[in-house]
Design a protein around this motif. Structure first.
Motif, mmCIF file in Angstrom:
data_model
loop_
_atom_site.group_PDB
_atom_site.id
_atom_site.type_symbol
_atom_site.label_atom_id
_atom_site.label_comp_id
_atom_site.label_asym_id
_atom_site.label_seq_id
_atom_site.Cartn_x
_atom_site.Cartn_y
_atom_site.Cartn_z
ATOM 1 N N TYR A 291 0.874 -1.178 0.000
ATOM 2 C CA TYR A 291 0.000 0.000 0.000
ATOM 3 C C TYR A 291 0.908 1.224 0.000
ATOM 4 C CZ TYR A 291 -3.255 3.577 1.448
ATOM 5 O OH TYR A 291 -3.986 4.732 1.503
ATOM 6 N N ARG A 292 0.792 2.033 -1.018
ATOM 7 C CA ARG A 292 1.634 3.223 -1.183
ATOM 8 C C ARG A 292 3.107 2.842 -1.094
ATOM 9 N NH1 ARG A 292 -1.178 8.573 0.911
ATOM 10 N NH2 ARG A 292 0.069 9.302 -0.801
ATOM 11 N N ALA A 293 3.442 1.704 -1.680
ATOM 12 C CA ALA A 293 4.794 1.160 -1.580
ATOM 13 C C ALA A 293 5.823 1.985 -2.340
ATOM 14 C CB ALA A 293 4.801 -0.276 -2.092
ATOM 15 N N ASN A 294 5.386 2.828 -3.260
ATOM 16 C CA ASN A 294 6.327 3.642 -4.023
ATOM 17 C C ASN A 294 6.567 5.002 -3.393
ATOM 18 O OD1 ASN A 294 6.584 1.584 -5.868
ATOM 19 N ND2 ASN A 294 4.966 2.350 -7.166
ATOM 20 N N GLY A 295 5.903 5.307 -2.287
ATOM 21 C CA GLY A 295 6.130 6.564 -1.585
ATOM 22 C C GLY A 295 4.887 7.419 -1.492
ATOM 23 N N VAL A 296 4.920 8.380 -0.573
ATOM 24 C CA VAL A 296 3.752 9.228 -0.344
ATOM 25 C C VAL A 296 3.618 10.328 -1.392
ATOM 26 C CG1 VAL A 296 3.696 8.816 2.128
ATOM 27 C CG2 VAL A 296 4.989 10.753 1.249
ATOM 28 N N ALA A 297 4.635 10.539 -2.227
ATOM 29 C CA ALA A 297 4.576 11.599 -3.221
ATOM 30 C C ALA A 297 3.830 11.167 -4.476
ATOM 31 C CB ALA A 297 5.986 12.053 -3.593
ATOM 32 N N TYR A 298 3.439 9.911 -4.565
ATOM 33 C CA TYR A 298 2.770 9.399 -5.754
ATOM 34 C C TYR A 298 1.279 9.189 -5.495
ATOM 35 C CZ TYR A 298 7.496 8.566 -7.340
ATOM 36 O OH TYR A 298 8.798 8.726 -7.700
ATOM 37 N N ILE A 299 0.545 8.906 -6.548
ATOM 38 C CA ILE A 299 -0.876 8.615 -6.427
ATOM 39 C C ILE A 299 -1.033 7.394 -5.522
ATOM 40 C CG2 ILE A 299 -2.938 7.858 -7.675
ATOM 41 C CD1 ILE A 299 -1.845 9.376 -10.106
ATOM 42 N N PRO A 300 -1.913 7.459 -4.529
ATOM 43 C CA PRO A 300 -2.098 6.300 -3.642
ATOM 44 C C PRO A 300 -2.559 5.067 -4.422
ATOM 45 C CG PRO A 300 -3.134 8.238 -2.716
ATOM 46 C CD PRO A 300 -2.719 8.601 -4.104
ATOM 47 N N ARG A 301 -1.885 3.949 -4.193
ATOM 48 C CA ARG A 301 -2.224 2.677 -4.841
ATOM 49 C C ARG A 301 -2.150 1.552 -3.815
ATOM 50 N NH1 ARG A 301 -1.702 2.919 -10.604
ATOM 51 N NH2 ARG A 301 -0.603 4.800 -11.224
ATOM 52 N N ARG A 302 -3.029 0.589 -3.996
ATOM 53 C CA ARG A 302 -3.001 -0.642 -3.207
ATOM 54 C C ARG A 302 -2.649 -1.765 -4.176
ATOM 55 N NH1 ARG A 302 -5.256 -1.378 1.538
ATOM 56 N NH2 ARG A 302 -6.648 0.394 1.295
ATOM 57 N N TYR A 303 -1.602 -2.519 -3.861
ATOM 58 C CA TYR A 303 -1.118 -3.596 -4.718
ATOM 59 C C TYR A 303 -1.608 -4.928 -4.168
ATOM 60 C CZ TYR A 303 1.950 0.039 -6.462
ATOM 61 O OH TYR A 303 2.444 1.197 -6.990
ATOM 62 N N CYS A 304 -2.155 -5.754 -5.052
ATOM 63 C CA CYS A 304 -2.782 -7.003 -4.622
ATOM 64 C C CYS A 304 -2.392 -8.162 -5.535
ATOM 65 C CB CYS A 304 -4.303 -6.872 -4.647
ATOM 66 S SG CYS A 304 -4.938 -5.425 -3.798
ATOM 67 N N VAL A 305 -2.546 -9.357 -5.007
ATOM 68 C CA VAL A 305 -2.360 -10.574 -5.780
ATOM 69 C C VAL A 305 -3.458 -11.548 -5.354
ATOM 70 C CG1 VAL A 305 -0.740 -11.621 -4.160
ATOM 71 C CG2 VAL A 305 -0.668 -12.284 -6.558
ATOM 72 N N ALA A 306 -3.933 -12.339 -6.307
ATOM 73 C CA ALA A 306 -4.982 -13.327 -6.032
ATOM 74 C C ALA A 306 -4.779 -14.520 -6.956
ATOM 75 C CB ALA A 306 -6.367 -12.716 -6.259
ATOM 76 N N ARG A 307 -5.494 -15.569 -6.662
ATOM 77 C CA ARG A 307 -5.509 -16.733 -7.547
ATOM 78 C C ARG A 307 -6.890 -16.809 -8.163
ATOM 79 N NH1 ARG A 307 -4.757 -22.950 -5.693
ATOM 80 N NH2 ARG A 307 -6.810 -22.524 -4.851
ATOM 81 N N SER A 308 -6.930 -16.885 -9.482
ATOM 82 C CA SER A 308 -8.215 -16.975 -10.172
ATOM 83 C C SER A 308 -8.402 -18.395 -10.694
ATOM 84 C CB SER A 308 -8.275 -15.984 -11.335
ATOM 85 O OG SER A 308 -7.363 -16.367 -12.342
ATOM 86 N N VAL A 309 -9.636 -18.750 -10.828
ATOM 87 C CA VAL A 309 -9.972 -20.031 -11.452
ATOM 88 C C VAL A 309 -10.855 -19.713 -12.655
ATOM 89 C CG1 VAL A 309 -11.955 -20.429 -9.909
ATOM 90 C CG2 VAL A 309 -10.894 -22.355 -11.080
ATOM 91 N N ASP A 310 -10.522 -20.310 -13.790
ATOM 92 C CA ASP A 310 -11.343 -20.061 -14.976
ATOM 93 C C ASP A 310 -12.389 -21.155 -15.130
ATOM 94 O OD1 ASP A 310 -10.003 -22.246 -16.053
ATOM 95 O OD2 ASP A 310 -8.721 -21.043 -17.339
ATOM 96 N N GLY A 311 -13.152 -21.071 -16.175
ATOM 97 C CA GLY A 311 -14.242 -22.022 -16.399
ATOM 98 C C GLY A 311 -13.776 -23.457 -16.557
#
Length: 160
Positions: free
Chosen positions: A79-99
């Protein structure tokens, strides 16, 4: 008179050096402030946006019927891993399952005011193995926080 001139010259030199030092102003204190409030990684709106846009991309551009049926193992990797001077971003990872029952890792980030015409949050996403136009190569690492881009891809694939 000379003292006033010397004082003004010194003031200008110090002001120029402070400006050149690049004083970081947090994004919340700029003319268009950010709040830093973003939806969670497992927010249903975020996950449905990823599913819908993935289905649209696969149908329109790749003539494929692959759909993301669901997500699990959703977690935040920054979360805001690139610093407070940049646009706030939340970075996520997930596992998806397809059809077809195949599991694939999905990397995505949620950015504040990056929605349509700068209103609302925006989501950038990439499904590892299905980035057919190589927009986020290698292995969708462009969407990760800067420090995490160089971690081993084998560890990510083994975990998800």
């Amino acid at each position: 008179m000379k003292r006033i001139f010397v004082c003004l010259a010194a003031l200008l030199v110090f002001a120029a050096s402070a400006h050149a030092a690049g004083i970081i102003v947090p994004a919340e204190e700029r003319y268009s402030p950010y709040t830093g409030v973003l939806p969670a990684c497992d927010d249903p709106g975020v996950l449905s946006t990823i599913s819908d846009r993935f289905a649209q991309k696969e149908t329109e551009f790749w003539n494929s019927s692959i759909r993301l049926a669901g997500f699990d193992r959703v977690r935040e990797i920054g979360y805001r891993a690139n610093g407070v001077a940049y646009i706030p971003r939340r970075y996520c990872v997930a596992r998806s399952v397809d059809g077809d029952g195949k599991f694939r890792p999905v990397i995505y980030n949620i950015g504040e005011d990056l929605g349509m015409i700068g209103w609302g949050y925006g989501v950038e996403w990439c499904v590892i193995g299905l980035d057919r136009n190589h927009a986020y190569e290698p292995a969708c690492s462009v969407l990760r926080p800067f420090a995490a881009r160089y971690l081993g891809q084998a560890a990510l694939r083994a975990r998800y």
